[in-house]
Motif scaffolding. Structure first.
Motif, mmCIF file in Angstrom:
data_model
loop_
_atom_site.group_PDB
_atom_site.id
_atom_site.type_symbol
_atom_site.label_atom_id
_atom_site.label_comp_id
_atom_site.label_asym_id
_atom_site.label_seq_id
_atom_site.Cartn_x
_atom_site.Cartn_y
_atom_site.Cartn_z
ATOM 1 N N UNK A 245 -5.324 7.622 -2.189
ATOM 2 C CA UNK A 245 -5.793 6.302 -1.765
ATOM 3 C C UNK A 245 -5.050 5.243 -2.572
ATOM 4 N N UNK A 246 -4.660 4.163 -1.911
ATOM 5 C CA UNK A 246 -4.019 3.081 -2.658
ATOM 6 C C UNK A 246 -5.052 2.321 -3.476
ATOM 7 N N UNK A 247 -4.567 1.506 -4.353
ATOM 8 C CA UNK A 247 -5.422 0.616 -5.138
ATOM 9 C C UNK A 247 -6.332 -0.175 -4.198
ATOM 10 N N UNK A 248 -7.503 -0.535 -4.693
ATOM 11 C CA UNK A 248 -8.479 -1.285 -3.889
ATOM 12 C C UNK A 248 -7.866 -2.492 -3.186
ATOM 13 N N UNK A 249 -6.988 -3.192 -3.871
ATOM 14 C CA UNK A 249 -6.433 -4.419 -3.296
ATOM 15 C C UNK A 249 -5.479 -4.162 -2.132
ATOM 16 N N UNK A 250 -5.101 -2.891 -1.914
ATOM 17 C CA UNK A 250 -4.191 -2.562 -0.818
ATOM 18 C C UNK A 250 -4.850 -1.727 0.285
ATOM 19 N N UNK B 159 0.825 -1.208 0.000
ATOM 20 C CA UNK B 159 0.000 0.000 0.000
ATOM 21 C C UNK B 159 0.853 1.250 0.000
ATOM 22 N N UNK B 160 1.898 1.271 0.833
ATOM 23 C CA UNK B 160 2.833 2.403 0.827
ATOM 24 C C UNK B 160 3.469 2.560 -0.551
ATOM 25 N N UNK B 161 3.910 1.430 -1.111
ATOM 26 C CA UNK B 161 4.546 1.474 -2.432
ATOM 27 C C UNK B 161 3.592 2.040 -3.479
ATOM 28 N N UNK B 162 2.320 1.674 -3.394
ATOM 29 C CA UNK B 162 1.326 2.166 -4.343
ATOM 30 C C UNK B 162 1.133 3.678 -4.197
ATOM 31 N N UNK C 14 2.849 -12.480 2.329
ATOM 32 C CA UNK C 14 3.308 -12.253 0.962
ATOM 33 C C UNK C 14 2.348 -11.431 0.109
ATOM 34 N N UNK C 15 1.077 -11.360 0.474
ATOM 35 C CA UNK C 15 0.103 -10.559 -0.286
ATOM 36 C C UNK C 15 0.171 -9.086 0.091
ATOM 37 N N UNK C 16 0.892 -8.771 1.160
ATOM 38 C CA UNK C 16 0.857 -7.424 1.721
ATOM 39 C C UNK C 16 2.164 -6.658 1.588
ATOM 40 N N UNK C 17 3.266 -7.378 1.359
ATOM 41 C CA UNK C 17 4.579 -6.744 1.286
ATOM 42 C C UNK C 17 5.375 -7.344 0.130
#
Length: 166
Positions: free
Chosen positions: A121-126, A19-22, A145-148
């Motif tokens: 706002x991050x992408x919906x998936x994040x 999410x931060x990366x996005x 693994x889905x989060x980082x």
């Protein structure tokens, strides 16, 4: 004539999430320069040291030439002004973030009237990812693994092992 706009994206980044990366990626589409400001975290007990968090953020933002990573302690206002920042980027995941972020933006406007707060706002998936949740899941032996990123996942696994957990 448009001026070069420097944006500062502050946070603890303990750890850096997708999410931060996005949010960083989105900020690079809006601003000529983005400074990711890693807070020393004097008000929070962090899992990772300041240097570890800086290293994680640097790995994550390496694809973006216009992104710098620096640490700060003390008033964010002083950091932003010293860097010539004209915008402060804040990520909003959900309505629950809004009240706190709105109050923070008002306080920052009072301290830095020349700096605008921009909510991304991050992408919906994040949108549901938080560093706190990621740390808790990792400490309890769950999959993150889905989060980082894979690099952060490895750092989390190493940290959990070094703490004798999971």
């Amino acid at each position: 004539m448009a001026q070069k706009v420097i944006a500062v994206y502050p946070g603890t980044f303990d750890p850096m999430t997708l999410g931060h990366e996005d949010v960083v990626r989105r900020a690079t589409q809006l601003f000529e320069q983005v400074v990711v400001a890693v807070a020393a975290g004097h008000h929070k007990k962090t899992m990772f040291s300041l240097q570890e968090r800086i290293d994680m953020v640097r790995e994550a933002v390496a694809p973006y030439a216009q992104v710098q990573v620096e640490s700060f302690s003390g008033l964010l206002r002083d950091f932003v002004v010293a860097r010539g920042g004209k915008a402060m980027v804040r990520g909003l995941r959900a309505v629950t973030d809004f009240d706190y972020e709105f109050q923070l933006a008002g306080m920052n406007r009072s301290l830095m009237p020349e700096v605008e707060t921009v909510f991304l706002t991050p992408s919906d998936k994040y949108q549901f990812i938080s560093s706190t949740f990621v740390r808790e899941i990792a400490m309890l032996g769950g999959e993150v693994d889905k989060f980082v990123s894979p690099q952060v996942q490895q750092r989390l696994a190493d940290k959990v092992r070094s703490l004798g957990r999971a």
